[in-house]
Scaffold this motif. Structure first.
Motif, mmCIF file in Angstrom:
data_model
loop_
_atom_site.group_PDB
_atom_site.id
_atom_site.type_symbol
_atom_site.label_atom_id
_atom_site.label_comp_id
_atom_site.label_asym_id
_atom_site.label_seq_id
_atom_site.Cartn_x
_atom_site.Cartn_y
_atom_site.Cartn_z
ATOM 1 N N VAL B 14 0.844 -1.203 0.000
ATOM 2 C CA VAL B 14 0.000 0.000 0.000
ATOM 3 C C VAL B 14 0.876 1.248 0.000
ATOM 4 N N LYS B 17 2.858 2.898 -3.265
ATOM 5 C CA LYS B 17 2.132 3.435 -4.422
ATOM 6 C C LYS B 17 1.748 4.895 -4.226
ATOM 7 N N GLY B 18 1.540 5.573 -5.339
ATOM 8 C CA GLY B 18 0.888 6.871 -5.358
ATOM 9 C C GLY B 18 1.469 7.901 -4.407
ATOM 10 N N PHE B 19 0.581 8.593 -3.696
ATOM 11 C CA PHE B 19 0.996 9.723 -2.877
ATOM 12 C C PHE B 19 1.928 9.303 -1.758
ATOM 13 N N SER B 20 1.639 8.199 -1.094
ATOM 14 C CA SER B 20 2.470 7.831 0.052
ATOM 15 C C SER B 20 3.905 7.528 -0.398
ATOM 16 N N ALA B 22 5.269 8.834 -3.263
ATOM 17 C CA ALA B 22 5.829 10.095 -3.772
ATOM 18 C C ALA B 22 6.259 11.015 -2.632
ATOM 19 N N PHE B 25 6.556 8.408 2.604
ATOM 20 C CA PHE B 25 6.132 7.775 3.866
ATOM 21 C C PHE B 25 7.008 6.548 4.128
ATOM 22 N N LEU B 45 6.129 19.622 0.825
ATOM 23 C CA LEU B 45 5.173 19.045 1.776
ATOM 24 C C LEU B 45 4.722 20.054 2.832
ATOM 25 N N GLY B 55 -2.881 18.867 5.397
ATOM 26 C CA GLY B 55 -3.338 17.739 4.596
ATOM 27 C C GLY B 55 -2.305 16.623 4.553
ATOM 28 N N VAL B 56 -1.050 16.990 4.562
ATOM 29 C CA VAL B 56 0.030 15.991 4.583
ATOM 30 C C VAL B 56 0.056 15.285 5.939
ATOM 31 N N ALA B 59 -2.782 12.927 5.873
ATOM 32 C CA ALA B 59 -2.469 11.762 5.035
ATOM 33 C C ALA B 59 -1.598 10.770 5.797
ATOM 34 N N ASP B 62 -3.665 9.107 8.472
ATOM 35 C CA ASP B 62 -4.583 8.180 7.803
ATOM 36 C C ASP B 62 -3.863 6.881 7.449
ATOM 37 N N GLN B 63 -2.659 7.026 6.912
ATOM 38 C CA GLN B 63 -1.883 5.850 6.523
ATOM 39 C C GLN B 63 -1.559 5.004 7.759
#
Lengths: 145, 145, 145, 145
Positions: B14, B17-20, B22, B25, B45, B55-56, B59, B62-63
């Motif tokens: 998980v 991929k994608g935002f995490s 980029a 994380f 960031l 928002g970061v 995120a 959330d992760q």
């Protein structure tokens, strides 16, 4: 939500920095107490399933709420986020996000805004997230004026 | 929070991929119901004042909440976010963020986690945000297994 | 959480009025930034299934958060609720509720507290709700001093 | 929100018990996905300053959200609260409260509703609280059917 933004404004200055700039947030419209901010899909903004990442959705909603609240403050004041809450309602799998914020109430230095976030695919908009944010108004520090 | 992550895991997949991915994380540790995820500061960031963007921070929280809840689910199940709420407590002006999530409760397919997010500067950690997240457990779609 | 309340205090005065008095809220302990408030089960405090009503649980959590935040303010100041958020984790089917609040942060006039609410049955305590509350500190109006 | 409630209904049965009955909640109208619930002021429902207690406001909002979500479910199903969040916007110092709930989304067994709570004084309505609630749909236990 009629008036286009009249640059250069505080909202544009805030948006032109850091994450909001890097992600490509676009301020679409600002009116006192209201704001609309959009974001095009990119591979670096999604999560595992390929939909916009919840944190990115939250960031966009936060930005819209901040612009909405700040737009109703006197010059030299800015709204910063005390707390934010987002419900994710459907997959944000469109090509673009649009966040529309409105200020429910300013009471002293505290403002509360709601934000609807839509996932757009062509002409179709689907409500994908609903957000409430509590902001507090601060004097803009001198180095940012 | 003792055990280091044993890759390759769903959490790592998980996160890759994608935002995490980029944003950078890093999953530091996972134990059933718990997770720690870190993020180094970068210019793309932050927000207007130069602190990590809200928002970061959300995120990352959330992760961490997602990994914590997913880590207590049977194989083939994943936690997705129903809603998330973050209080911002102090400026996130350190060189790194660390989010520590713990699952308060799993009840049927619904899980609730709290996340403390710390801003780190050298050895000093300051609590900069507090988050609660509600997750729902889904069967991982076949194409992601 | 050691010290029993030293009456007469503002917390006792607040608790002796209106709904908190009518429902039977009991302030168990107060220390700077912390509070414990309890409530015995009564038929007029439950919901359809016979468990404590979610609104009553929220009221108790709110009261505990308010006392916790107010207890860390200078004399003549009181914390009022900006927003409150509660996750219901398990049925509140015990004979008593106990809400334990702690202040996470005071920042200017804004305070944030978390509250754990337990359902008690004899010696057994079960976490039935988790709450975060944002308070703002006001000068106590003259007529209430 | 046009149709008056057609008793006897599940909403009326829920409302006739425990706290909602004791406090005097009145279901004004129900339509699929929507509900309006009112409450007259009484000395045992207020807080220290004499306004409606925040917990009572939350209870009313919760009830309205539950009726709204339940009204869109098949017979024999009921919505119970996963989490609720309320922003208090202005003093609830009227003679009556009116909570108007609408369901934003049902997704599987999860529903999300928003609720506006107004403080009424004669013909004047003031928005005093804004609420979001996440519900989950359960089969009504046999003993309650």
């Amino acid at each position: 939500m009629s008036a286009p933004l009249n640059p250069p404004s505080l909202a544009e200055a805030v948006n032109a920095k850091g994450f909001s700039h890097a992600a490509g947030f676009r301020i679409v419209a600002v009116a006192p107490g209201n704001a609309e901010v959009a974001l095009a899909r990119r591979p670096d903004l999604v999560q595992f399933f390929g939909h916009f990442h919840g944190g990115v959705i939250t960031a966009l909603a936060d930005q819209a709420a901040g612009v909405a609240v700040t737009s109703s403050l006197p010059a030299g004041r800015i709204g910063v986020t005390v707390e934010i809450k987002v419900n994710f309602l459907s997959p944000a799998d469109g090509t673009e996000l649009v966040a529309r914020a409105k200020t429910l109430k300013m009471s002293g230095s505290i403002g509360v805004a709601t934000v609807e976030v839509f996932s757009k695919d062509g002409a179709t908009e689907t409500l994908c997230a609903f957000c409430t944010a509590t902001m507090r108004a601060l004097d803009l520090p001198a180095e940012f004026r």
